[in-house]
Design a protein around this motif. Structure first.
Motif, short mmCIF file in Angstrom:
data_model
loop_
_atom_site.label_atom_id
_atom_site.label_comp_id
_atom_site.label_asym_id
_atom_site.label_seq_id
_atom_site.Cartn_x
_atom_site.Cartn_y
_atom_site.Cartn_z
N PHE A 178 9.83 10.45 19.41
CA PHE A 178 10.42 10.37 20.92
C PHE A 178 11.64 9.77 21.02
N ARG A 217 -2.65 12.33 9.17
CA ARG A 217 -3.75 11.71 10.03
C ARG A 217 -3.61 10.43 10.37
N GLY A 218 -3.83 10.26 11.49
CA GLY A 218 -3.66 8.68 12.07
C GLY A 218 -2.13 8.31 12.18
N SER A 219 -1.22 8.91 11.60
CA SER A 219 0.18 8.47 11.76
C SER A 219 1.22 9.30 12.50
N PHE A 259 2.34 -4.01 16.05
CA PHE A 259 2.79 -2.80 15.64
C PHE A 259 1.70 -1.84 14.52
N ALA A 260 1.52 -0.78 14.90
CA ALA A 260 0.65 0.07 13.96
C ALA A 260 1.31 -0.02 12.51
N SER A 261 0.82 -0.50 11.47
CA SER A 261 1.33 -0.80 10.07
C SER A 261 2.02 0.43 9.52
N GLU A 262 1.42 1.52 9.85
CA GLU A 262 2.12 2.76 9.32
C GLU A 262 3.44 3.06 9.91
N VAL A 314 2.14 18.21 21.84
CA VAL A 314 2.47 19.42 22.17
C VAL A 314 3.61 19.97 21.78
N THR A 345 0.03 9.83 26.39
CA THR A 345 -0.61 11.08 26.28
C THR A 345 -0.24 11.60 24.96
N LEU A 391 2.14 14.00 24.70
CA LEU A 391 3.37 14.88 25.10
C LEU A 391 3.94 15.33 23.57
N ARG A 423 0.92 -1.10 -0.03
CA ARG A 423 0.31 0.02 0.08
C ARG A 423 0.83 1.19 -0.10
N ASP A 435 6.56 3.91 26.02
CA ASP A 435 5.30 4.67 25.42
C ASP A 435 5.29 5.73 26.47
#
Lengths: 232, 452
Positions: free
Chosen positions: A183, A222-224, A109-112, A200, A195, A197, A28, A192
């Motif tokens: 991070f 968005r979402g990533s 894990f999140a795919s993105e 911000v 929140t 952080l 994708r 992790d």
């Protein structure tokens, strides 16, 4: 490794479900993926050097992920390796990176996150090492030596953390950077932070860099996560 | 191994008691021998005394003084005593010049106490047919000598028993004590949380081995349960986390690919955020388990707390500012380094600051302090918030616990549990105190003694 064609990724992963997810996400995101379920087969393919990047499961039947990456590095294969493991312990991460892995992710894990990390890895490997003292994206310029930042010719005053953040984004301009990647890169800790952080921090940086009236450079994906890129 | 430990061991005490009983036995034996011998010798002396008296009385009474004098002269051992007295008690002949007072004049041999004679001497006084009094005595010199020998034997053997007993006790307790020491060493390792440690069992199969065997069986069982719990926890978390991740991936794909407008888009965004929240909670849970199960202190190094706290401040300052809360730091530059896991300490302090910021109203302040206490450095996070009532302080450290007044705040309720797990891993003390107003959370960064 031709830059024009689709970048190819070798996925060494014994769990079929996970492998299917990885392949789907990477395709994708515009990669061409070859999947190998077996460690030994994976090593043979990896050593062929036909790939732009490799995702490597840490636990494999027959041949361990750590061994594969060690053998690869000893054979002089420099293909970036993203290690994927169910073991999230810090020592495991250190061992993976020490063996020659370039990055380390824990399952699930999140795919993105996966494609974002792979892109950063490949860029780091392919792009010429940046030894320049100045990084520039559109009208944003940062001087790594004097640690000064200019946007459209005007000086922007940044706090040390903000400067580090901006430098990281400039070095990876055009890439999607997830909050976890940011991070890890800025603070160097692997857990992790929870929140919002990082949001911000990004918000503050954005307020200083993308002042009203100027084209937006720092984009929220968005979402990533975030990406810093020149306006089209 | 200390001396005080040596004399507290069972073999030592047993050996000493044994020695005392033995010494008592020896004393009783010698006493019995003496008593029997003394009785026997008294009998013998009585026979001698009676025989002597009898021999003297035989023959012409006129020659009796001569016979007495001759008998005295003949006795070269100087154990025989003779005296011939007139009926009025005046001395006539013999080496006894005065008739003992209160002597019974019946010819029966008796024990005879008088100065110049050894205790146990036997004598008789006999009235002769012509009224004269004859005294015949036998001193107990042999008995005295025997008594001296016995006392000496008792003293020497007593001293020997005491010395030998002590030596034997020490030698006997040394080996068991050394084994106890190795057992203690092994259990200390086990207490520190090292898995796979077992107490050594020798082939002797004695009582120490029996106890070690029982302890080992207990450790086996504990470890088995530990692994069981670990695998159950891991499986549950893993089983739930994987489908959650897939759900999130699908939502993400919808968000990225489907052409949605306004309200639908927002719904997908909200669903994605909820899923992220769930995943974060799972991650936190697994993280606690991971910290608690960690092969303890494997990746400890010297950590400069000033740096850690500075990083925490950098991370949280912007969000504090956004909330209208001042994040003050007060960091003692001279606080020493501690042996710890830097990432975990950062995580702990970061969680504490995150909590403090959440519960401090706008306009308030959160103070992050590093104090240099005599025992070691102490990290304090003090807030202006509502504080935690005394009764709830224990509970807030437990998993998922959320105080009534904080239920509205976002979060997993696991932040403080992670801090607790990290503190426990380091053997640091975590304390919640009343800051009047607000809450002070203190992390004493020195290991609490692990007494064996």
């Amino acid at each position: 490794m031709n830059a024009d064609a689709m970048p190819t990724v070798l996925t060494i992963e014994d769990d079929e479900t996970t492998a299917r997810e990885i392949v789907a996400e990477l395709e994708r995101s515009g990669f061409s993926v070859e999947w190998v379920a077996d460690g030994r087969q994976g090593l043979i393919r990896a050593v062929s050097g036909d790939f732009d990047a490799i995702t490597l499961d840490r636990m494999l039947p027959r041949l361990d992920g750590l061994t594969i990456v060690t053998v690869m590095r000893n054979a002089g294969i420099a293909t970036p390796v993203l290690m994927i493991s169910a073991l999230s312990d810090v020592d495991e991460r250190v061992r993976g990176l020490r063996a020659g892995g370039d990055d380390y992710m824990t399952k699930p894990f999140a795919s993105e996150e996966l494609s974002a990390r792979l892109e950063v890895l490949m860029r780091r490997r392919n792009g010429a090492p940046r030894q320049t003292a100045v990084l520039a994206v559109a009208d944003l310029e940062i001087d790594l030596i004097s640690r000064s930042v200019r946007r459209a010719g005007a000086e922007v005053r940044l706090m040390p953390t903000e400067f580090k953040l901006l430098e990281f984004m400039m070095r990876n301009s055009g890439q999607v950077l997830t909050r976890t990647m940011i991070f890890e890169a800025i603070w160097g800790y692997h857990f992790d932070p929870g929140t919002n952080l990082i949001d911000v921090h990004l918000g503050r940086l954005r307020k200083k860099v993308d002042t009203p009236g100027l084209p937006v450079l720092i984009h929220t994906v968005r979402g990533s996560g975030y990406a810093l890129r020149a306006p089209e | 191994m200390r001396l005080s430990e040596l004399w507290r061991t069972t073999p030592f005490r047993l050996t000493l008691v044994n020695g005392a009983v033995f010494a008592g036995g020896v004393m009783a034996l010698l006493g019995l021998i003496y008593w029997q011998t003394a009785g026997y010798m008294a009998c013998q002396m009585d026979i001698i005394v009676v025989a002597e008296a009898h021999a003297l009385v035989q023959g012409d009474p006129q020659d009796l003084p001569d016979r007495v004098r001759r008998a005295v002269a003949v006795d070269e051992r100087a154990v025989e005593y003779y005296g011939l007295f007139s009926p009025q008690g005046a001395w006539i002949a013999g080496n006894v010049r005065r008739l003992p007072a209160r002597a019974q004049i019946d010819g029966e041999p008796r024990e005879f106490r008088q100065e110049g004679f050894q205790p146990g001497a036997r004598a008789l006084v006999q009235r002769l047919p012509d009224g004269e009094l004859l005294f015949v005595g036998h001193d107990a010199k042999v008995l005295t000598g025997l008594r001296a020998i016995m006392v000496r034997a008792l003293m020497i053997s007593g001293a020997a028993i005491i010395v030998l007993g002590l030596v034997a006790a020490a030698v006997l307790s040394f080996a068991p004590l050394r084994r106890i020491e190795t057992l203690r060493e092994a259990s200390r390792e086990a207490l520190k949380g090292k898995l796979g440690v077992r107490l050594p069992v020798s082939r002797r199969a004695d009582e120490i081995d029996m106890l070690a065997g029982v302890a080992n069986a207990m450790m086996d069982e504990t470890e088995r349960l530990l692994w069981e719990v670990k695998s159950v926890g891991d499986n549950v978390a893993h089983d739930l986390r994987t489908p959650l991740t897939r759900l999130r991936a699908q939502l993400y794909r919808v968000q990225q690919e489907a052409r949605l407008d306004g309200a639908d888009r927002e719904m997908i965004d909200r669903a994605l955020a909820e899923t992220d929240g769930l995943l974060a909670r799972f991650r936190a849970l697994l993280r606690i388990g991971e910290i608690e199960r960690r092969d303890r202190q494997a990746c400890f190094g010297a950590v400069r707390l000033q740096t850690v706290l500075e990083h925490v401040r950098e991370l949280h300052e912007p969000s504090a500012e956004d909330r209208g809360v001042t994040l003050e730091t007060d960091i003692a530059a001279d606080a020493p380094e501690v042996s710890a896991d830097a990432t975990l300490l950062f995580e702990a302090v970061s969680n504490l600051v995150d909590n403090a910021l959440k519960f401090t109203p706008a306009g308030g302040a959160v103070r992050l302090r590093l104090l240099n206490r005599p025992a070691g450095p102490r990290i304090e996070v003090v807030d202006d918030g509502p504080g935690v009532p005394e009764g709830e302080r224990e509970a807030v450290l437990k998993r998922f616990y959320r105080s009534q007044r904080t239920r509205t705040e976002p979060g997993s309720g696991l932040g403080l549990s992670i801090v607790t797990a990290i503190a426990r891993l380091h053997h640091f003390r975590l304390a919640l105190e009343d800051a009047r107003p607000g809450l002070r959370v203190a992390l004493d960064c020195w290991p609490r003694g692990l007494e064996a």
